[in-house]
Design a protein around this motif. Sequence first.
Motif, mmCIF file in Angstrom:
data_model
loop_
_atom_site.group_PDB
_atom_site.id
_atom_site.type_symbol
_atom_site.label_atom_id
_atom_site.label_comp_id
_atom_site.label_asym_id
_atom_site.label_seq_id
_atom_site.Cartn_x
_atom_site.Cartn_y
_atom_site.Cartn_z
ATOM 1 N N GLN A 134 0.882 -1.257 -0.325
ATOM 2 C CA GLN A 134 -0.254 -0.108 -0.008
ATOM 3 C C GLN A 134 0.763 1.220 0.235
ATOM 4 O O GLN A 134 0.858 2.090 0.479
ATOM 5 C CB GLN A 134 -0.773 -0.298 1.616
ATOM 6 N N ARG A 135 2.089 0.926 -0.458
ATOM 7 C CA ARG A 135 3.213 2.470 -0.382
ATOM 8 C C ARG A 135 2.080 3.408 -1.534
ATOM 9 O O ARG A 135 2.120 4.675 -0.362
ATOM 10 C CB ARG A 135 4.561 1.739 -0.539
ATOM 11 N N GLU A 136 1.632 3.238 -2.794
ATOM 12 C CA GLU A 136 1.282 4.541 -2.874
ATOM 13 C C GLU A 136 0.535 4.976 -2.073
ATOM 14 O O GLU A 136 -0.042 6.285 -2.273
ATOM 15 C CB GLU A 136 0.488 4.191 -4.198
ATOM 16 N N ARG A 137 -1.134 4.537 -1.276
ATOM 17 C CA ARG A 137 -2.032 4.887 -1.317
ATOM 18 C C ARG A 137 -0.962 5.386 0.569
ATOM 19 O O ARG A 137 -2.189 6.869 1.175
ATOM 20 C CB ARG A 137 -3.181 4.256 -0.959
ATOM 21 N N LEU A 138 0.074 5.255 1.320
ATOM 22 C CA LEU A 138 0.344 5.373 2.568
ATOM 23 C C LEU A 138 0.683 7.303 1.902
ATOM 24 O O LEU A 138 1.267 8.188 2.560
ATOM 25 C CB LEU A 138 1.630 4.354 3.008
ATOM 26 N N GLU A 139 1.949 7.414 0.780
ATOM 27 C CA GLU A 139 2.238 7.989 0.441
ATOM 28 C C GLU A 139 2.054 9.421 0.322
ATOM 29 O O GLU A 139 1.956 10.940 0.219
ATOM 30 C CB GLU A 139 3.242 8.097 -0.317
ATOM 31 N N ALA A 140 -0.087 8.996 -0.804
ATOM 32 C CA ALA A 140 -0.588 10.156 -0.853
ATOM 33 C C ALA A 140 -1.651 10.643 -0.437
ATOM 34 O O ALA A 140 -1.429 11.623 0.046
ATOM 35 C CB ALA A 140 -1.582 9.136 -2.049
ATOM 36 N N VAL A 141 -1.491 10.064 1.607
ATOM 37 C CA VAL A 141 -2.286 10.001 2.351
ATOM 38 C C VAL A 141 -0.748 12.123 2.962
ATOM 39 O O VAL A 141 -1.877 12.588 3.535
ATOM 40 C CB VAL A 141 -2.561 9.574 3.471
ATOM 41 N N ALA A 142 0.031 12.222 2.711
ATOM 42 C CA ALA A 142 1.022 12.804 2.798
ATOM 43 C C ALA A 142 0.715 13.628 4.152
ATOM 44 O O ALA A 142 0.425 14.427 5.302
ATOM 45 C CB ALA A 142 1.003 14.532 2.003
ATOM 46 N N ALA A 143 1.136 12.263 5.153
ATOM 47 C CA ALA A 143 0.803 12.195 7.005
ATOM 48 C C ALA A 143 1.808 13.470 7.606
ATOM 49 O O ALA A 143 3.741 12.779 7.036
ATOM 50 C CB ALA A 143 0.900 10.577 7.597
ATOM 51 N N ASP A 144 2.057 13.523 8.096
ATOM 52 C CA ASP A 144 3.086 14.411 9.023
ATOM 53 C C ASP A 144 3.867 13.674 10.282
ATOM 54 O O ASP A 144 4.375 13.954 10.429
ATOM 55 C CB ASP A 144 2.708 15.768 9.777
ATOM 56 N N VAL A 145 2.611 12.519 10.655
ATOM 57 C CA VAL A 145 3.308 11.605 12.053
ATOM 58 C C VAL A 145 2.345 10.487 11.292
ATOM 59 O O VAL A 145 1.594 10.332 11.241
ATOM 60 C CB VAL A 145 3.045 12.858 13.804
ATOM 61 N N VAL A 146 3.138 9.983 13.018
ATOM 62 C CA VAL A 146 2.999 8.304 12.878
ATOM 63 C C VAL A 146 1.876 7.966 14.134
ATOM 64 O O VAL A 146 2.705 8.429 14.910
ATOM 65 C CB VAL A 146 3.668 7.367 12.872
ATOM 66 N N VAL A 147 1.664 7.179 14.385
ATOM 67 C CA VAL A 147 0.820 7.366 15.857
ATOM 68 C C VAL A 147 0.163 5.733 15.862
ATOM 69 O O VAL A 147 -0.630 5.840 15.416
ATOM 70 C CB VAL A 147 -0.676 8.446 16.608
ATOM 71 N N PRO A 148 0.513 5.070 16.618
ATOM 72 C CA PRO A 148 0.536 4.054 17.153
ATOM 73 C C PRO A 148 -1.162 4.266 17.906
ATOM 74 O O PRO A 148 -1.494 4.820 18.837
ATOM 75 C CB PRO A 148 1.400 3.143 18.098
ATOM 76 N N VAL A 149 -2.261 3.375 17.655
ATOM 77 C CA VAL A 149 -3.556 3.231 18.924
ATOM 78 C C VAL A 149 -2.691 2.739 20.386
ATOM 79 O O VAL A 149 -2.179 1.021 20.442
ATOM 80 C CB VAL A 149 -3.861 1.999 18.403
ATOM 81 N N PRO A 150 -2.872 3.212 21.170
ATOM 82 C CA PRO A 150 -2.430 2.696 22.646
ATOM 83 C C PRO A 150 -3.610 2.403 23.578
ATOM 84 O O PRO A 150 -4.677 1.382 22.670
ATOM 85 C CB PRO A 150 -2.897 4.777 23.821
ATOM 86 N N SER A 151 -2.617 0.842 23.724
ATOM 87 C CA SER A 151 -2.992 0.578 25.088
ATOM 88 C C SER A 151 -3.300 0.620 26.464
ATOM 89 O O SER A 151 -2.565 2.464 26.724
ATOM 90 C CB SER A 151 -2.144 -1.071 25.456
ATOM 91 N N PHE A 152 -3.885 0.424 27.702
ATOM 92 C CA PHE A 152 -4.324 1.309 29.153
ATOM 93 C C PHE A 152 -2.399 0.953 29.763
ATOM 94 O O PHE A 152 -2.535 -0.553 29.149
ATOM 95 C CB PHE A 152 -5.436 0.507 29.786
ATOM 96 N N TRP A 153 -1.745 1.451 30.508
ATOM 97 C CA TRP A 153 -0.919 1.353 31.206
ATOM 98 C C TRP A 153 -0.376 0.019 31.349
ATOM 99 O O TRP A 153 0.624 -0.773 31.893
ATOM 100 C CB TRP A 153 -0.051 2.499 31.694
ATOM 101 N N LEU A 154 -1.662 -0.694 32.713
ATOM 102 C CA LEU A 154 -1.373 -1.498 33.038
ATOM 103 C C LEU A 154 -1.611 -2.719 31.847
ATOM 104 O O LEU A 154 -0.544 -3.812 32.146
ATOM 105 C CB LEU A 154 -3.024 -1.420 33.710
ATOM 106 N N LYS A 155 -2.159 -3.176 30.811
ATOM 107 C CA LYS A 155 -2.240 -4.464 30.025
ATOM 108 C C LYS A 155 -0.879 -3.856 29.681
ATOM 109 O O LYS A 155 0.162 -5.289 29.294
ATOM 110 C CB LYS A 155 -2.954 -4.007 28.631
#
Length: 259
Positions: A134-155
């Motif tokens: 999906q490189r073409e679509r990912l690059e077309a997004v022109a994202a400024d930053v990558v962020v992961p979905v977080p989990s709760f600290w206890l997990k």
Amino acid sequence: MPMNAKLRLLQSSSWLKRAGRSTLGLVFPECCELCQISLPSLENAEDAIGLCESCRLLLLNDDREACLGCGCPVGPYLLTQTSCLKCQRAAYKFHQVIRLGLYQDELRSAIIKGKAPAEKSLCVALARYLALVQRERLEAVAADVVVPVPSFWLKRIYAPHHQADILAEVIAHELQLPLRLAAIHKVRRTADQSDLPREQRLRNLNGAFRVPLRRAISGRTVLLVDDVLTTRTTANECARALRKAGAKRVVVAAIAAVE
């Protein structure tokens, strides 16, 4: 090498230190992370991601067009440039979904296997494969930053690793984008989404996410990374928090989506 380049290299390779295997083995995998057969040529970009040709074909388990709005497969006569009827009714707070395949068969098994303590390198391979396909679509997004979905600290205390963090690190490295692991926090413990009926899932995560690093998000396009999209509720609530913090757009990248 310029100092800035060295810093970027150290940051992007931090997942190697946590993988519990040699750097050489992860950067240049000698065998497929799924079936363990020897890879024929590390000069081939596809083989170098750590998956053999047979496994790569099995993981691409849906040849239908995917709705850009939610990642669900759509019929041959529907436009995918805009959201489908299903996600129009849902009014998601994210703008687009980019995924590798559907959460079934071999791809489902690979994602579940990737959660095991000794399988971080499989997470790396899946992320590289998503970036390759999906490189073409990912690059077309022109994202400024990558962020992961977080989990709760206890997990995080008892979980072997957080798959979304690894996926986000690799994708950020592949796209040469800054990574913000702590941009969004999960501030309360919630029941596992997979244990709840659909209607409870939609309410389970209300107000569960906060964005402490507003300056890192405000006015930017965020590429939000997770392993699986089920009801899309987790991604939607994260996107809601990110947009409330000032994010211009939120695009979701995932290994798989539930149809």
